[in-house]
Motif scaffolding. Sequence first.
Motif, PDB file in Angstrom:
ATOM      1  N   ALA A 198      -5.847   0.226   3.415  1.00  0.00           N
ATOM      2  CA  ALA A 198      -4.990  -0.528   3.628  1.00  0.00           C
ATOM      3  C   ALA A 198      -5.792  -1.840   4.926  1.00  0.00           C
ATOM      4  N   GLN A 199      -6.469  -0.730   5.736  1.00  0.00           N
ATOM      5  CA  GLN A 199      -7.460  -1.821   7.018  1.00  0.00           C
ATOM      6  C   GLN A 199      -8.492  -2.160   6.372  1.00  0.00           C
TER       7      GLN A 199
ATOM      8  N   VAL B 156      -9.844   3.275   7.050  1.00  0.00           N
ATOM      9  CA  VAL B 156     -10.451   2.624   8.450  1.00  0.00           C
ATOM     10  C   VAL B 156      -9.112   3.491   9.389  1.00  0.00           C
TER      11      VAL B 156
ATOM     12  N   HIS C 209      -1.844   7.272   9.289  1.00  0.00           N
ATOM     13  CA  HIS C 209      -0.501   6.081   9.025  1.00  0.00           C
ATOM     14  C   HIS C 209       0.561   6.940   8.247  1.00  0.00           C
TER      15      HIS C 209
ATOM     16  N   HIS D 254      -2.049  -7.598   0.964  1.00  0.00           N
ATOM     17  CA  HIS D 254      -1.083  -8.825   1.992  1.00  0.00           C
ATOM     18  C   HIS D 254      -1.882  -8.381   3.912  1.00  0.00           C
ATOM     19  N   LYS D 255      -2.893  -7.893   3.468  1.00  0.00           N
ATOM     20  CA  LYS D 255      -3.834  -7.734   4.835  1.00  0.00           C
ATOM     21  C   LYS D 255      -5.490  -7.931   4.732  1.00  0.00           C
TER      22      LYS D 255
ATOM     23  N   ALA E 162       0.537  -0.774  -0.035  1.00  0.00           N
ATOM     24  CA  ALA E 162      -0.071   0.162  -0.121  1.00  0.00           C
ATOM     25  C   ALA E 162       0.960   0.955   0.401  1.00  0.00           C
ATOM     26  N   THR E 163       2.138   1.129   0.316  1.00  0.00           N
ATOM     27  CA  THR E 163       2.845   2.124   0.400  1.00  0.00           C
ATOM     28  C   THR E 163       3.230   3.039  -0.700  1.00  0.00           C
TER      29      THR E 163
ATOM     30  N   ASP F 234      -6.903   5.862   1.509  1.00  0.00           N
ATOM     31  CA  ASP F 234      -6.055   4.632   1.872  1.00  0.00           C
ATOM     32  C   ASP F 234      -6.980   3.701   2.391  1.00  0.00           C
TER      33      ASP F 234
ATOM     34  N   SER G 260       2.635   6.189   6.169  1.00  0.00           N
ATOM     35  CA  SER G 260       2.247   6.047   5.073  1.00  0.00           C
ATOM     36  C   SER G 260       1.717   7.163   3.873  1.00  0.00           C
TER      37      SER G 260
ATOM     38  N   ILE H 223       0.246   4.762  -2.382  1.00  0.00           N
ATOM     39  CA  ILE H 223       0.209   6.152  -1.420  1.00  0.00           C
ATOM     40  C   ILE H 223       1.111   6.959  -2.256  1.00  0.00           C
TER      41      ILE H 223
ATOM     42  N   SER I 234      -3.340  -2.553   0.624  1.00  0.00           N
ATOM     43  CA  SER I 234      -1.896  -4.108   0.713  1.00  0.00           C
ATOM     44  C   SER I 234      -2.632  -4.965  -0.215  1.00  0.00           C
TER      45      SER I 234
ATOM     46  N   THR J 243      -8.019   8.152   5.483  1.00  0.00           N
ATOM     47  CA  THR J 243      -7.809   6.593   5.945  1.00  0.00           C
ATOM     48  C   THR J 243      -9.479   6.027   5.936  1.00  0.00           C
TER      49      THR J 243
ATOM     50  N   ASN K 283      -5.225   2.338  11.580  1.00  0.00           N
ATOM     51  CA  ASN K 283      -4.341   1.118  11.285  1.00  0.00           C
ATOM     52  C   ASN K 283      -4.372   0.863  13.389  1.00  0.00           C
TER      53      ASN K 283
END
Length: 384
Positions: free
Chosen positions: A176-177, A147, A98, A199-200, A73-74, A174, A100, A77, A197, A145, A149
Motif C-alpha cells: 500500500a505504501q 513500507v 497496518h 489511490h495512494k 488495499a484493505t 502489503d 488492515s 489484503i 491501493s 508490509t 505507513n
Amino acid sequence: MTLYFDNAATSFPKAPGVAEAVYEYLKEVGASPGRGAYQSAHAAGRIISDARKLIAQLIGAQEPDQIVLTPNATVAINLALKGLLKAGDHVITSSMEHNSVIRPLRRLETEGVELTIIPCDGQGMLDPDEVVKAIKKNTALVAITHVSNVTGTIMPVPEVASRCAAEGVRLFVDAAQSAGILPVHVADWKVSMLAASGHKGLLGPQGTGFLYVDHGIKIRPLVEGGTGTFSELEIQPGELPQGLESGTPNMPGVYGLKEGVSFVLDTGVEAIEHRERELGRLIRQGLVEMPGVSVYGPVNELHRTGVVPFNLKDVNPAEVGYVLDSVYGVAVRTGLQCAPLAHRTIGTFPAGTVRISPGWFHTQADVVVLLNAIGDIAALRSRI
Ligand SMILES: Cc1ncc(COP(=O)(O)O)c(C=O)c1O
C-alpha cells in the motif's frame, strides 16, 4: 488553499487526467464490462484489461490476469489472507503492520490459524533472520508490509522473499505504501501475493486497489456472485481474475486508475522515489535542527521513504495537527495512523505522532512553508 502533506493516506492532487477520466467515463462510456454485447460494454472491457496490463507492467507481473481489481488495499489484503489461510495453518507477520493486516490475522487466529508476530527494532526494521527462525512445519504464509505507513521504513522484502522461497513458504506483501513509489518486482522476487491501493502512490481515485496473485495460488473468494463470465454456472467460477471480482466494478475509478498508473510509468518510479525521498530528507533535516522535536524512523536514509513522523516535546500530536491545519492551512496525519502495534514498536503508543507524507507534486518551497509553520509552533510551545 490547504497545503496537503497526507499522501500516505491518499495522494492529492491526483495525476493529470485522472479527474477528467472519471468524469468522461460517467459522461461518455457508462457501461459495465462483460455485461453486454454492445460497443460501450466492449470499450469498458478494454479499459479494464488495459488497467490490468499497466499494473502488471508496473509491478513486474508476468500476466495481466494475475491482477485482481479491488476497491482498496484493505479488501485485497483480506482476500489474500482469508482466501489462503485455514485452521491449522501458521502465519508469520511483523510488528509494523497496518490494522488492515493485523485485524484479519487476529480474526483468523480466533478461527484456528496460528499467528507469530516478529518484533521489529525501534526504527521499524524487520530482521529477515527472525522470519526464517519463526518458520515451522505448518507455516503457510509470511505476510509483511513493504513500507511502514508509520515510519516509512523500507522492509527487506527481496531478502525475505528469497529466504521464504528457499524454505518453500509463500510470501504476501502489503505494498500500500510502496506501489508507484518504490520499484516492485513480484516475479523476480518470487512474491506469491501482493496488495496495493490505487489511490495512494498510483495517483488514482479512491475506491481502487488490486491484489496480485501468482499462478498456482488457489484462494477462496471473499464475495461470490456475477462475474460477467461463465453465466451458465450456479457456482463461482475459479478462473482469475474474474472469479475474485464478483459484482459490478468501479469503472469510473478503474478508468481514473489507468491514467494514474500511466502517469507513474511515464514519469518513472525511480524519479518519483528520488523526489519523495529528497523531500523527506529536507523535512527531516529541518525538523532535527528544531529544539524540542523528536523525529522517528530509520536514521539511514536508504532504509526510508519520504514519510517523516515527529513529535514536539510534551505536546499531543493531535494538537500540533490541529494548529497546523487551522492556523497555517497545512494538512498532516496525527495519532496512530491505524497501526497501533507499529507505534508500540517505536515507542510512540498511545498518543502516536504527527506524520508528514510528501508526494510527487510538492516543491521545496512547500517544504519551507511546512517547516516555518512547525518552527513557529515549536518556538511558541518552548516559551510556554
Ligand atoms: C501499510 C498500509 N496497508 C494497508 C492500508 C489500507 O489501504 P486502503 O486504504 O487502500 O484500504 C494502508 C492505508 O493507509 C496502509 O498504509
